[in-house]
Write a protein that holds these residues in place. Structure first.
Motif, short mmCIF file in Angstrom:
data_model
loop_
_atom_site.label_atom_id
_atom_site.label_comp_id
_atom_site.label_asym_id
_atom_site.label_seq_id
_atom_site.Cartn_x
_atom_site.Cartn_y
_atom_site.Cartn_z
N THR A 148 36.17 42.30 42.39
CA THR A 148 36.28 42.98 43.68
C THR A 148 37.43 43.98 43.57
O THR A 148 38.57 43.60 43.27
N VAL A 149 37.11 45.26 43.78
CA VAL A 149 38.10 46.31 43.60
C VAL A 149 38.80 46.58 44.93
O VAL A 149 38.14 46.76 45.96
N LYS A 150 40.13 46.58 44.87
CA LYS A 150 40.93 46.84 46.08
C LYS A 150 41.99 47.89 45.77
O LYS A 150 43.14 47.57 45.47
N ASP A 173 38.18 56.19 33.58
CA ASP A 173 38.60 55.39 32.42
C ASP A 173 37.87 54.05 32.40
O ASP A 173 37.47 53.55 31.34
N GLU A 174 37.72 53.45 33.59
CA GLU A 174 37.01 52.18 33.70
C GLU A 174 35.56 52.35 33.24
O GLU A 174 35.03 51.52 32.48
N LYS A 175 34.93 53.42 33.69
CA LYS A 175 33.53 53.68 33.32
C LYS A 175 33.39 53.85 31.81
O LYS A 175 32.47 53.28 31.19
N GLU A 176 34.30 54.59 31.21
CA GLU A 176 34.23 54.83 29.77
C GLU A 176 34.33 53.51 29.00
O GLU A 176 33.54 53.24 28.08
N LEU A 177 35.28 52.67 29.36
CA LEU A 177 35.44 51.39 28.66
C LEU A 177 34.26 50.47 28.94
O LEU A 177 33.74 49.81 28.03
N ALA A 178 33.81 50.44 30.21
CA ALA A 178 32.68 49.56 30.56
C ALA A 178 31.44 49.95 29.77
O ALA A 178 30.69 49.09 29.29
N GLN A 179 31.22 51.25 29.61
CA GLN A 179 30.02 51.68 28.89
C GLN A 179 30.16 51.42 27.39
O GLN A 179 29.17 51.07 26.73
N LYS A 184 28.90 43.45 24.55
CA LYS A 184 29.86 42.48 25.09
C LYS A 184 29.76 42.36 26.61
O LYS A 184 30.07 41.32 27.17
N TRP A 185 29.40 43.46 27.26
CA TRP A 185 29.27 43.47 28.73
C TRP A 185 27.76 43.56 29.00
O TRP A 185 27.18 44.63 29.03
N ARG A 186 27.11 42.40 29.13
CA ARG A 186 25.65 42.33 29.14
C ARG A 186 25.03 42.86 30.42
O ARG A 186 23.97 43.47 30.40
N TRP A 189 26.26 44.72 37.73
CA TRP A 189 25.49 44.92 38.95
C TRP A 189 26.43 45.17 40.12
O TRP A 189 27.40 44.43 40.31
N ARG A 190 26.16 46.18 40.89
CA ARG A 190 26.87 46.39 42.15
C ARG A 190 26.45 45.32 43.15
O ARG A 190 25.25 44.98 43.23
N ILE A 191 27.38 44.76 43.87
CA ILE A 191 27.06 43.85 44.97
C ILE A 191 26.85 44.73 46.20
O ILE A 191 27.80 45.41 46.66
N HIS A 233 29.41 46.20 49.01
CA HIS A 233 30.80 45.86 48.66
C HIS A 233 31.28 46.73 47.51
O HIS A 233 30.47 47.14 46.67
N TYR A 234 32.57 46.99 47.46
CA TYR A 234 33.14 47.64 46.27
C TYR A 234 33.47 46.52 45.29
O TYR A 234 34.63 46.12 45.11
N ALA A 235 32.39 45.97 44.73
CA ALA A 235 32.51 44.78 43.88
C ALA A 235 31.29 44.73 42.96
O ALA A 235 30.27 45.37 43.22
N ASN A 236 31.43 43.98 41.87
CA ASN A 236 30.29 43.83 40.96
C ASN A 236 30.18 42.40 40.46
O ASN A 236 31.16 41.65 40.45
N TYR A 237 28.95 42.05 40.10
CA TYR A 237 28.70 40.85 39.30
C TYR A 237 28.42 41.31 37.89
O TYR A 237 27.59 42.21 37.68
O1 LIG Z 1 33.05 49.69 40.45
C1 LIG Z 1 33.33 48.54 40.06
O2 LIG Z 1 32.74 47.53 40.44
C2 LIG Z 1 34.39 48.36 38.99
C3 LIG Z 1 33.85 48.75 37.70
C4 LIG Z 1 33.54 47.97 36.66
C5 LIG Z 1 33.03 48.79 35.60
C6 LIG Z 1 33.10 50.11 36.20
O3 LIG Z 1 32.79 51.18 35.66
O4 LIG Z 1 33.58 50.05 37.46
#
Ligand SMILES: O=C(O)CC1=CCC(=O)O1
Length: 96
Positions: free
Chosen positions: A8-10, A26-32, A39-41, A44-46, A49-53
């Motif tokens: 959950t992003v705050k 930067d988060e997107k680049e590392l996540a991708q 490693k990051w299978r 999903w956006r919840i 919410h500004y949150a993910n599963y």
């Molecule tokens: O937006 C989010 O839920 C936080 C996040 C995780 C990977 C990403 O690119 O954003």
């Protein structure tokens, strides 16, 4: 080892928009990268919410901890982790 992670992003409401945009990029680049590495299978956006599963496939709890801590948004996230194992009633031979 599979881990189910809720993030959950705050971000502070008064954060500089340029700083927020840089953190998100930067988060997107590392996540991708982590997704391409397998490693990051799942990510999903919840809805609503500004949150993910997410589901991570990593070698150890320590690797999960290190991976989460290196996320650029880590200082601004609440994180909940649950370890996953195969359910005896699952019809799937693999874990996908
Ligand atoms: O937006 C989010 O839920 C936080 C996040 C995780 C990977 C990403 O690119 O954003």
């Amino acid at each position: 080892m599979l881990f189910h992670v809720k993030m959950t992003v705050k971000l502070p409401v008064d954060m500089d928009p340029a700083q927020a945009a840089k953190l998100k990029a930067d988060e997107k680049e590392l996540a991708q990268r982590l997704q391409r590495e397998g490693k990051w299978r799942h990510l999903w956006r919840i809805a609503g919410h500004y949150a993910n599963y997410s589901v991570f496939d990593l070698g150890s709890v320590e690797e999960l901890h290190d991976t989460l801590m290196q996320l650029p948004l880590f200082p601004y996230m609440d994180i909940e982790v649950n370890g996953l194992c195969r359910h005896p009633s699952s019809i799937h031979q693999d874990d996908r």
